[in-house]
Design a protein around this motif. Structure first.
Motif, PDB file in Angstrom:
ATOM      1  N   PRO A   1       0.916  -1.272   0.128  1.00  0.00           N
ATOM      2  CA  PRO A   1      -0.009   0.010   0.058  1.00  0.00           C
ATOM      3  C   PRO A   1       0.953   1.233  -0.019  1.00  0.00           C
ATOM      4  CG  PRO A   1      -0.935  -1.581   1.612  1.00  0.00           C
ATOM      5  CD  PRO A   1       0.639  -2.114   0.842  1.00  0.00           C
ATOM      6  N   THR A   2       0.244   2.198  -0.825  1.00  0.00           N
ATOM      7  CA  THR A   2       1.316   3.603  -0.801  1.00  0.00           C
ATOM      8  C   THR A   2       1.100   4.376   0.608  1.00  0.00           C
ATOM      9  OG1 THR A   2       0.559   3.877  -3.078  1.00  0.00           O
ATOM     10  CG2 THR A   2       1.401   5.880  -2.162  1.00  0.00           C
ATOM     11  N   SER A   3      -0.145   4.009   1.192  1.00  0.00           N
ATOM     12  CA  SER A   3      -0.379   4.565   2.529  1.00  0.00           C
ATOM     13  C   SER A   3       0.302   3.824   3.806  1.00  0.00           C
ATOM     14  CB  SER A   3      -1.808   4.185   2.791  1.00  0.00           C
ATOM     15  OG  SER A   3      -2.517   2.982   2.320  1.00  0.00           O
ATOM     16  N   ALA A   4       1.314   2.874   3.311  1.00  0.00           N
ATOM     17  CA  ALA A   4       2.014   2.193   4.600  1.00  0.00           C
ATOM     18  C   ALA A   4       2.598   3.339   5.376  1.00  0.00           C
ATOM     19  CB  ALA A   4       3.003   1.235   3.850  1.00  0.00           C
TER      20      ALA A   4
END
Lengths: 496, 319
Positions: free
Chosen positions: A295-298
């Motif tokens: 996830p980019t949101s990691a």
């Protein structure tokens, strides 16, 4: 005359000592060596469950007489509204059983939320109004032991021996050679994957990645084939979730923050910039920045943010607690319409496996759980600690029966004899994948048992990850930056 | 005794006796009594923490020592902070956060106030709608915006993808170059209503006769705004700007919940950094020194705020 008197005294002393030793042996030998940790496997865990009966009231009665009159104050994180009913039931049953076993011991109990407990305890210590006994998360105690607030407490004090606990768990309560608490429950995480996602991506749906390098490759395949994140990387700053998921990877590659993964850690050597640590960070960088398969949101995600995509079938793998299956079931039960169909399918395809190994076959996981501690009288409300009442409570809590029942939903008994109980058998029969998560326990490594550990794990490790993943620093620069910071704070300094 | 014309009537009246401080205090004893409870509470809940923070800022508080065993280290904490590149990076981000949030919230609030000052159908409903961001809990708003911005499943990206403007989600908050600005947008959204309310109140004080006179004299709408309306808004504008600036310097909830100061410290501002030093890293001494620096900055802003607020009081008192 003097010689005779001396001999008599010596003889008497020896007799008393022998009797005391025998008494100690009699009370401590009851559980020791009942569980062979060297044979640990899912099959072994199943084979020993329900093979032995225990009587907490009787066993603890040998440590503190059941008719003892006294009082004890206790703080812990008990079940709250969001917890399953069984957790509430077991908690209630425990206090009723304790009252029945020790009718003359008065208890003053406070259940405080996980996030509030440490701060409340710190404040109460400054005001000399702390409870006599407190249960803290696995590394919570070291800060207070280092600062001199806790009393030494060893297994023998409540009629147990070191063999009744996981060695890693005892390590987590030992500071500068002194044991300051006893483990009440221990758990390790596991790798969870969605078999359908694996199948759709052309991977073997029933076999998880064996190594962390495989995780990188599987994650890339899933992302390329299905356009969804393969692995639920978590790298938020100041969040315990991050080190709990990244440290197993770091250890597997031969790295570490300090030397906590070594056989005899001294917590002086900095490992965060060794080759293993670099390889682990490089693997995370590969997934986030090169393959973009996580996830980019990691960078702002905790594990909580992985749950929604996983139950929606939009995430392939993640590292999670034993209780994650129950959580997914809960989410599925609340879903409606087409979401419900998808969620039910995800639950049906949910699989648990061992956490992958490093290139050399090293498997590691963070040793989690809680420990129980006794506070020094001068910091306790009223300035007194009723030692017998304290021992009775801790003995009862850490009995095989209750340490199993009180860890029903998301953990395992701190007293390893709990694995022999009927309660453990019932748990294994009713909690799916519990055998897999428990079988990770021998691979558990506790975080460094030093008061600086929270800063190293919750701040420096996530910062290192973020610096590398965002490209603010190269992998080499990020590990060197982290090493400088770790060294500085271990040496008693540190910048901002 | 007769009065000679042209002579001062009260020439022989003796000058009033100079009143001493103790006399003044005694004369106002009931006033002091009335404010005493508030003063005592303030001393306990504000005065003592300030004193303790200042004291703690001169001590080293290693994680291995109890707070009672803290070690005096003079100005070391201040030196550590002021010589750290991290501090200056965070300071720059704090300045950006404060200035941009304050200016944009003020300008949008001013525009909204001017628009809503005019009579039109549905004005009341619009006023109520525009107040929503201000009344919504900052915590709730932060979580909502977090999902709006989400870098993988965010609602904003989903909408833009659906209308064909983008083909992959925009990385608002997981990017070191955009995270701070993304948070500023949320902050401006949350705060502009406050500026709007203040300025709407200010607009009520602009004399209608002056505006009409200017209109009769042929002044354009811009000239009427610049030469009549704006000068009347100067006082309230100053107060609004200072209040916004103080609030933004002290902002915590939005950055902490949405990014926690990350990624890689790109959205850290003073307050989040202090919080992390104190409660994340247990470094009480350094965190206290940091808080003292922030306190001094706030005192300067507070001084200007009080000055703006009391401007003209002396003149009015003299009249």
């Amino acid at each position: 005359m003097h010689t005779n008197t001396g001999r008599r005294l010596l003889g008497l002393s020896m007799a008393v000592l022998s009797a005391a030793t025998m008494l100690t042996t009699a009370t401590t030998a009851s559980y020791a060596q009942s569980v062979d940790l060297s044979k640990w496997s899912p099959e072994y865990v199943k084979s020993i469950a329900g093979t032995k009966q225990f009587d907490a009231a009787k066993d603890c009665g040998a440590v503190v007489p059941n008719d003892y009159t006294g009082s004890v104050s206790y703080w812990y994180t008990g079940p709250f509204e969001a917890d399953p009913q069984i957790a509430h039931d077991q908690d209630k049953a425990f206090w009723e059983a304790f009252k029945a076993a020790y009718p003359n011991i008065t208890t003053e109990v406070q259940s405080i939320t996980y996030n509030e407990l440490l701060d409340k305890f710190r404040t109460s210590l400054l005001g000399n109004s702390a409870p006599a006994v407190i249960r803290l998360q696995i590394l919570g105690g070291v800060e207070f032991a280092a600062k001199g607030y806790l009393q030494p407490l060893k297994p023998e004090d409540i009629g147990l021996t070191a063999a009744d606990f996981w060695p890693g768990a005892l390590k987590s309560v030992t500071y500068e050679g002194v044991t300051y608490g006893l483990p009440t429950n221990n758990e390790t995480m596991a790798l969870i994957w969605n078999a359908k996602v694996f199948k759709d991506a052309g991977l073997d749906p029933e076999n998880p990645p064996a190594t962390w390098d495989d995780v990188v490759a599987y994650s890339k395949t899933i992302h390329e084939k299905l356009g969804i994140p393969g692995y639920g990387l978590v790298a938020k700053q100041n969040a315990g979730n991050t080190p709990f998921r990244f440290m197993p990877q770091l250890w597997a590659y031969g790295g570490g923050a300090l030397d906590e993964a070594s056989a005899e850690p001294g917590y002086k050597d900095v490992w965060i910039n060794n080759e293993g640590s670099k390889k682990a960070l490089q693997a995370a960088y590969q997934m986030y920045a090169v393959d973009k398969s996580v996830p980019t949101s990691a960078l702002t995600n905790t594990q909580g943010e992985n749950q929604a995509p996983f139950i929606a079938g939009k995430l392939g793998m993640m590292i999670a607690h034993p209780a994650e299956y129950a959580k997914m079931n809960d989410l599925a039960s609340k879903a409606t319409g087409t979401d419900k169909t998808v969620a039910d399918e995800v639950v049906a395809n949910m699989r648990y496996g061992l956490i992958p190994t490093g290139p050399d076959g090293k498997r590691a996981v963070v040793f989690g759980g809680s420990n129980i501690h006794v506070v020094k009288p001068e910091f306790v409300q009223g300035g007194k600690v009723d030692e017998q009442a304290v021992k009775a409570l801790i003995c009862f809590w850490d009995s095989p029966e209750w340490s199993t029942k009180l860890a029903w939903v998301g953990s395992n008994p701190g007293n390893v004899n709990g694995f022999l109980t009927d309660a453990m058998k019932e748990r294994l029969d009713t909690i799916k994948f519990l055998d897999v998560t428990t079988s990770m326990l021998p691979n558990g490594i506790p975080f460094p048992v030093i008061p600086q550990a929270p800063e190293i794990m919750n701040i420096i490790v996530p910062d290192m990850l973020q610096n590398a993943l965002t490209g603010s620093m190269t992998v080499d620069q990020a590990v060197e930056d982290a090493a400088t910071k770790v060294k500085a704070i271990v040496d008693g300094g540190g910048g901002i | 005794m007769s009065t000679v014309p042209g002579q001062a009537i009260f020439r022989d009246v003796p000058e009033p006796r100079r009143v001493g401080l103790s006399q003044k205090v005694w004369n106002s004893r009931f006033d002091y009594l009335y404010v005493a409870p508030a003063l005592i509470v303030m001393l306990i809940v504000i005065g003592y923490p300030i004193y303790y923070t200042i004291e703690l800022s001169f001590f080293n508080t290693p994680a291995s020592l109890a707070l009672s065993a803290k070690q005096f280290n003079g100005l070391d904490n201040y030196v550590t902070i002021l010589t750290s590149p991290v501090f200056w990076k965070v300071t720059w981000q704090t300045v950006l956060w404060t200035v941009l949030s304050t200016c944009f919230a003020f300008m949008i609030g001013l525009g909204a106030a001017l628009a809503l000052h005019r009579e039109f159908a549905g004005r009341g409903v619009l006023r109520a709608l525009l107040l929503i961001p201000w009344v919504v809990s900052a915590v709730a708003a932060s979580y909502v915006w977090k999902w709006l911005y989400h870098s993988d499943f965010g609602a904003i990206s989903a909408m833009l993808t659906q209308v064909g403007l983008i083909d992959k989600p925009i990385n608002f908050v997981d990017n070191t170059n955009t995270s701070l600005y993304a948070l500023i947008v949320v902050n401006v959204w949350k705060e502009f209503s406050f500026a709007m309310i203040m300025l709407m109140a200010g607009l009520q004080t602009v004399p209608d006769t002056l505006l009409r006179a200017a209109q009769v004299d042929g002044a354009s709408p811009w000239q009427r705004f610049w030469h009549v309306t704006f000068p009347h808004l100067q006082g309230v504008s100053m107060v609004t700007l200072l209040l916004l600036a103080v609030q933004n310097f002290n902002s915590f909830i939005i950055p902490w919940i949405m990014t926690g100061g990350g990624p890689a410290g790109s959205s850290d501002i003073w307050i989040t950094h202090i919080y992390q030093l104190a409660f994340g890293r247990q470094r009480w001494g350094v965190a206290s020194a940091y808080a003292v620096i922030l306190f001094l900055v706030m005192m300067v802003l507070g001084y200007f705020y009080v000055r703006a607020l009391t401007k003209g009081d002396d003149a009015r008192a003299g009249a």
